[in-house]
Design an enzyme around this catalytic site. Structure first.
Site, PDB file in Angstrom:
ATOM      1  N   ASP A 288       3.190   7.365 -22.994  1.00  0.00           N
ATOM      2  CA  ASP A 288       3.807   6.704 -21.846  1.00  0.00           C
ATOM      3  C   ASP A 288       4.899   7.618 -21.281  1.00  0.00           C
ATOM      4  O   ASP A 288       5.812   8.014 -22.011  1.00  0.00           O
ATOM      5  CB  ASP A 288       4.392   5.355 -22.264  1.00  0.00           C
ATOM      6  CG  ASP A 288       4.692   4.479 -21.060  1.00  0.00           C
ATOM      7  OD1 ASP A 288       4.069   4.671 -19.998  1.00  0.00           O
ATOM      8  OD2 ASP A 288       5.555   3.585 -21.183  1.00  0.00           O
TER       9      ASP A 288
ATOM     10  N   HIS B 295      13.213   3.968 -10.762  1.00  0.00           N
ATOM     11  CA  HIS B 295      13.247   3.092 -11.940  1.00  0.00           C
ATOM     12  C   HIS B 295      14.372   3.509 -12.885  1.00  0.00           C
ATOM     13  O   HIS B 295      15.162   2.672 -13.333  1.00  0.00           O
ATOM     14  CB  HIS B 295      11.900   3.136 -12.672  1.00  0.00           C
ATOM     15  CG  HIS B 295      11.906   2.513 -14.028  1.00  0.00           C
ATOM     16  ND1 HIS B 295      12.114   1.166 -14.244  1.00  0.00           N
ATOM     17  CD2 HIS B 295      11.764   3.061 -15.266  1.00  0.00           C
ATOM     18  CE1 HIS B 295      12.078   0.907 -15.543  1.00  0.00           C
ATOM     19  NE2 HIS B 295      11.873   2.039 -16.188  1.00  0.00           N
TER      20      HIS B 295
ATOM     21  N   GLU C  31       5.866  -3.942 -16.739  1.00  0.00           N
ATOM     22  CA  GLU C  31       6.161  -2.683 -16.058  1.00  0.00           C
ATOM     23  C   GLU C  31       4.922  -2.273 -15.277  1.00  0.00           C
ATOM     24  O   GLU C  31       3.835  -2.106 -15.845  1.00  0.00           O
ATOM     25  CB  GLU C  31       6.579  -1.570 -17.031  1.00  0.00           C
ATOM     26  CG  GLU C  31       7.973  -1.798 -17.619  1.00  0.00           C
ATOM     27  CD  GLU C  31       8.502  -0.610 -18.436  1.00  0.00           C
ATOM     28  OE1 GLU C  31       7.707   0.296 -18.762  1.00  0.00           O
ATOM     29  OE2 GLU C  31       9.711  -0.607 -18.746  1.00  0.00           O
TER      30      GLU C  31
ATOM     31  N   GLU D  65       2.643   0.210 -13.853  1.00  0.00           N
ATOM     32  CA  GLU D  65       2.350   1.631 -14.088  1.00  0.00           C
ATOM     33  C   GLU D  65       0.917   1.919 -13.666  1.00  0.00           C
ATOM     34  O   GLU D  65       0.097   1.019 -13.473  1.00  0.00           O
ATOM     35  CB  GLU D  65       2.502   1.989 -15.578  1.00  0.00           C
ATOM     36  CG  GLU D  65       3.890   1.697 -16.136  1.00  0.00           C
ATOM     37  CD  GLU D  65       4.163   2.386 -17.474  1.00  0.00           C
ATOM     38  OE1 GLU D  65       3.407   3.289 -17.857  1.00  0.00           O
ATOM     39  OE2 GLU D  65       5.143   1.990 -18.128  1.00  0.00           O
TER      40      GLU D  65
ATOM     41  N   ASP E  16       2.784  -2.135 -18.832  1.00  0.00           N
ATOM     42  CA  ASP E  16       3.476  -1.818 -20.084  1.00  0.00           C
ATOM     43  C   ASP E  16       4.481  -2.936 -20.374  1.00  0.00           C
ATOM     44  O   ASP E  16       5.671  -2.824 -20.105  1.00  0.00           O
ATOM     45  CB  ASP E  16       4.186  -0.464 -19.912  1.00  0.00           C
ATOM     46  CG  ASP E  16       4.995  -0.060 -21.136  1.00  0.00           C
ATOM     47  OD1 ASP E  16       4.656  -0.503 -22.242  1.00  0.00           O
ATOM     48  OD2 ASP E  16       5.973   0.690 -20.954  1.00  0.00           O
TER      49      ASP E  16
ATOM     50  N   ARG F 186      12.805  -6.678 -23.451  1.00  0.00           N
ATOM     51  CA  ARG F 186      14.044  -5.942 -23.165  1.00  0.00           C
ATOM     52  C   ARG F 186      15.136  -6.160 -24.199  1.00  0.00           C
ATOM     53  O   ARG F 186      15.928  -5.244 -24.481  1.00  0.00           O
ATOM     54  CB  ARG F 186      14.571  -6.320 -21.786  1.00  0.00           C
ATOM     55  CG  ARG F 186      13.619  -6.039 -20.646  1.00  0.00           C
ATOM     56  CD  ARG F 186      13.307  -4.559 -20.529  1.00  0.00           C
ATOM     57  NE  ARG F 186      12.439  -4.301 -19.377  1.00  0.00           N
ATOM     58  CZ  ARG F 186      11.780  -3.174 -19.193  1.00  0.00           C
ATOM     59  NH1 ARG F 186      11.866  -2.189 -20.067  1.00  0.00           N
ATOM     60  NH2 ARG F 186      11.022  -3.023 -18.131  1.00  0.00           N
TER      61      ARG F 186
ATOM     62  N   GLN G 174      14.173  -4.173 -27.164  1.00  0.00           N
ATOM     63  CA  GLN G 174      14.260  -2.746 -26.806  1.00  0.00           C
ATOM     64  C   GLN G 174      15.692  -2.221 -26.864  1.00  0.00           C
ATOM     65  O   GLN G 174      15.959  -1.161 -27.446  1.00  0.00           O
ATOM     66  CB  GLN G 174      13.687  -2.549 -25.406  1.00  0.00           C
ATOM     67  CG  GLN G 174      13.656  -1.097 -24.950  1.00  0.00           C
ATOM     68  CD  GLN G 174      13.039  -0.908 -23.571  1.00  0.00           C
ATOM     69  OE1 GLN G 174      12.465  -1.839 -23.003  1.00  0.00           O
ATOM     70  NE2 GLN G 174      13.151   0.290 -23.032  1.00  0.00           N
TER      71      GLN G 174
ATOM     72  N   LYS H 257       7.551  -2.570 -27.176  1.00  0.00           N
ATOM     73  CA  LYS H 257       6.414  -2.175 -26.349  1.00  0.00           C
ATOM     74  C   LYS H 257       5.070  -2.367 -27.049  1.00  0.00           C
ATOM     75  O   LYS H 257       4.046  -2.467 -26.383  1.00  0.00           O
ATOM     76  CB  LYS H 257       6.526  -0.685 -25.994  1.00  0.00           C
ATOM     77  CG  LYS H 257       7.808  -0.282 -25.282  1.00  0.00           C
ATOM     78  CD  LYS H 257       7.752  -0.535 -23.808  1.00  0.00           C
ATOM     79  CE  LYS H 257       8.878   0.182 -23.075  1.00  0.00           C
ATOM     80  NZ  LYS H 257       8.714   0.056 -21.611  1.00  0.00           N
TER      81      LYS H 257
ATOM     82  N   THR I 237      -0.374  -3.948 -24.190  1.00  0.00           N
ATOM     83  CA  THR I 237      -0.420  -3.132 -22.977  1.00  0.00           C
ATOM     84  C   THR I 237      -1.736  -3.494 -22.291  1.00  0.00           C
ATOM     85  O   THR I 237      -2.778  -3.508 -22.949  1.00  0.00           O
ATOM     86  CB  THR I 237      -0.410  -1.627 -23.323  1.00  0.00           C
ATOM     87  OG1 THR I 237       0.765  -1.334 -24.087  1.00  0.00           O
ATOM     88  CG2 THR I 237      -0.425  -0.764 -22.062  1.00  0.00           C
TER      89      THR I 237
ATOM     90  N   GLU J 291      14.703  -5.029 -13.030  1.00  0.00           N
ATOM     91  CA  GLU J 291      15.305  -4.365 -11.869  1.00  0.00           C
ATOM     92  C   GLU J 291      15.429  -5.345 -10.705  1.00  0.00           C
ATOM     93  O   GLU J 291      16.463  -5.418 -10.042  1.00  0.00           O
ATOM     94  CB  GLU J 291      14.445  -3.174 -11.441  1.00  0.00           C
ATOM     95  CG  GLU J 291      14.295  -2.102 -12.502  1.00  0.00           C
ATOM     96  CD  GLU J 291      13.223  -1.087 -12.106  1.00  0.00           C
ATOM     97  OE1 GLU J 291      13.368  -0.449 -11.058  1.00  0.00           O
ATOM     98  OE2 GLU J 291      12.226  -0.949 -12.847  1.00  0.00           O
TER      99      GLU J 291
END
Lengths: 440, 440
Positions: A140, A147, A212, A214, A246, A250, A253, A266, A270, A386
């Site tokens: 990844d 970002h 996420e 991606e 992904d 949080r 993380q 993570k 996925t 975000e």
């Protein structure tokens, strides 16, 4: 890089009439690959090509007499339950099969070809997909500066990205075992989180679950250990691109990631889209790759004329959220954001060159995630942390519900497509994943 | 955890006389597994068991009439070119085959058995090995507090480990494609490094190449995504342990690793020993797993009576370095350090429980690295950066050469064994890897 050719001709039409519909993701100029079978059947999984609302069964194609030579070799390899052998054949074989499929599906194909191949079509509405290759390693990346800045500025409004960001196409290794195809449903993860000011972490269900946005980059041909792939040849090693979500916990993380990076945050799930859009199909949507004049310019191993000329890809992207309530009441998903991959700080070719520069080997079927794709504008962020500034400014869905982070029952849909005047619109289909409640 | 039984009896002897030699790594109480063939031959790779200086060919054993039932099923699975199917059979099958092999190799076995099986033995001196399983995912942990403190204190003499270290069995995902078996030779990696005070990184050959002394933990049975393995059952999922060298490019690492962890600094090569010592063979060497009273005690999901009673493994470990000069002049390798795995802050069972607690699935043949194993004393450090304080205090080899970091031509040898009064000494053999010059 691949030159434009007759398979990019916007006026081309297919005898599969749904492929010619305005707004179809899968016109004859696209021809992406997936691995499929009739849903719930005991059929073997095998490769297929999307055309309109149908799948062209490559096992059936390979068993017939409409392709030969290198295209037949490629069709046979692509008819297997994983596409690894097809990927390993390389760009000439990929192009041979694309061009052969284009010819037999074209509206100018002989009527006998169309009547022979109609039985090789399976409606997309009746199939199920699987992960299209045996993934040896999943990497990844972290290549969107918007970002990276958004995340940094949640903690420090005047902060900048780490000093290495503008020099290194940052990446870390991810987990292969929990990669699933669109439709994936997974439990909200349990784990350790440390509340602000607390003296000890707690073991709890993730309270800050995120997605996420991606893209996934599928490696075609690999390289030997110790033999780097130079930037100039990097694209010969890329088969194509899919959508990739992904999922990220949080709270887990932020507690676990110093100093070695994200792990449990993570590796619970996925989700990828089933369809892989080839680099050849994407050729019309290349743009100049640029670097702001005040930013450092790439080191030599990350610099090439071709990358400057066409390293960026204008792939439009959207994130949609469908809550359980919206699903039950059939009020439809809500769009959370929209952006383009063209803003990415590093190109896919630079990812390949950097990944291998130290001697790391890639194998056919390896998968890269691009890293979260956020654009520079409002509403272009690729993760909910975000958009909502970590739940400080929740988003409102179409039905009036609000979200700071994801809730149980939420489905997140990723969509992608390319379009511009004079060229056929091509799409990526959809990646959908659904959050189930944590394990009791 | 596995109880001691007759296969641990220190007085047991084998009719393979080299197994009874003082100091052999492979007495009849050990019986580790590898995948091998006669060196340079076109034979298929297949599983084997080490006995003295011989390999018992499991394909030959399975083809004969000396094992039956579950042990025969296990032998057939272990006779394949990868041990994944054998791993997937689970602890009862692993034990059945161990006990069957113990019986047929025992000095009390009927003379007919010994004469039948002699042709099934291949001298270790005549074989080559390969990576013993198809590794789906490789995870590298970071579970030695002495290593973590040594690294921290290079930069800050009064520093402590990160706040999560004493709560989280820290780990990150590693690269499968460059894992090689003992004998691996790899080029010194190229990459970006940032000199202190410099304004821009340089692209160069790694100038701070290091090894890391680790153990590799082979996952036997896996778990379904979303279904964690509780600590109490974690050891049922561990097949065995090997030696592992996590080669590290420190200059590349320190520049690239914020915020997502090491990448190119690690993924150019990882070397493992061919032999996997089973958890059953290691049973006599278990010790109480303790946590200093002033340190946080584990969260509930990392706590169990069995782990407290026997979670630690007293595996003695050594690192040796053989320079090119020493090799040419036949003056032999120099010992750099010695320690034991018993000092590790988290047990192998805690690694499994933590890895899966968020829902991550493990598969048979997955590999964990323990993280660098350093002990508390002088000369117990598992990486040269610790021993030499980043080349400030170079080590002197037996022939007078000195090393701050590794030089081209250096071979690093890892060795491991267990011994204590009243029990048979069992060994891990050796892991050897050699540094080649960087690519021109």
């Amino acid at each position: 890089m691949i030159e434009l050719n007759h398979t990019h001709d916007a006026s081309a039409r297919s005898w599969v009439v749904s492929a010619n519909a305005e707004g179809s993701d899968f016109p004859i100029q696209n021809l992406p690959y997936a691995v499929f079978r009739r849903a719930g059947s005991p059929e073997p999984f095998r490769g297929g090509v999307a055309i309109g609302d149908q799948v062209l069964d490559l096992a059936a194609l390979a068993a017939g007499s409409h392709v030969d030579g290198l295209a037949l070799d490629a069709a046979r390899a692509a008819a297997l339950p994983t596409l690894n052998d097809f990927f390993a054949l390389g760009p000439l074989a990929w192009q041979a099969l694309r061009h052969a499929v284009f010819a037999v599906l074209h509206s100018d194909a002989p009527a006998a070809t169309a009547s022979d191949l109609r039985p090789c079509l399976v409606p997309q509405a009746e199939v199920e997909y699987t992960v299209p290759a045996r993934i040896g390693d999943y990497t990844d990346f972290y290549t969107s500066i918007d970002h990276a800045l958004n995340i940094t500025r949640l903690m420090n409004p005047d902060g900048d990205v780490t000093p290495n960001f503008r020099w290194v196409p940052t990446a870390y290794h991810g987990r292969v075992s929990t990669i699933g195809v669109s439709g994936q449903r997974f439990r909200r993860p349990m784990g350790q989180a440390m509340a602000p000011g607390a003296k000890a972490p707690t073991y709890q269900a993730c309270a800050r679950l995120d997605y996420e946005l991606e893209l996934g980059v599928w490696i075609g041909q690999g390289n030997a250990q110790g033999e780097p792939i130079p930037l100039e040849r990097a694209e010969e090693h890329i088969f194509g691109i899919c959508l990739l979500n992904d999922w990220s916990a949080r709270d887990i993380q932020f507690w676990e990631m110093a100093p070695l990076g994200p792990f449990l945050a993570k590796n619970f799930a996925t989700t990828i889209s089933p369809w892989i859009v080839t680099m050849e199909a994407l050729a019309p949507y290349r743009q100049a790759w640029t670097r702001p004049a005040n930013d450092p310019q790439p080191l030599d191993y990350l610099e090439s004329t071709a990358n400057r000329a066409g390293g960026a890809l204008d792939i439009r992207l959207e994130v949609w959220l469908e809550s359980e309530k919206a699903r039950k009441e059939k009020t439809g998903p809500s769009r959370l954001s929209t952006t383009s991959f063209k803003h990415q700080y590093w190109s896919v070719a630079q990812m390949v060159a950097h990944h291998t520069v130290g001697g790391c080997s890639l194998n056919p079927g390896d998968l890269f995630g691009s890293g979260t794709i956020s654009g520079p504008g409002e509403g272009e962020a690729g993760a909910i942390i975000e958009l909502t500034r970590a739940a400080q400014t929740p988003v409102t869905l179409a039905n009036g519900e609000t979200r700071g982070f994801l809730e149980d029952g939420d489905a997140v849909l990723l969509r992608g497509w390319c379009e511009k005047p004079g060229h056929a619109r091509i799409g990526f289909g959809e990646s959908r994943g659904t959050v189930l409640p944590a394990r009791a």
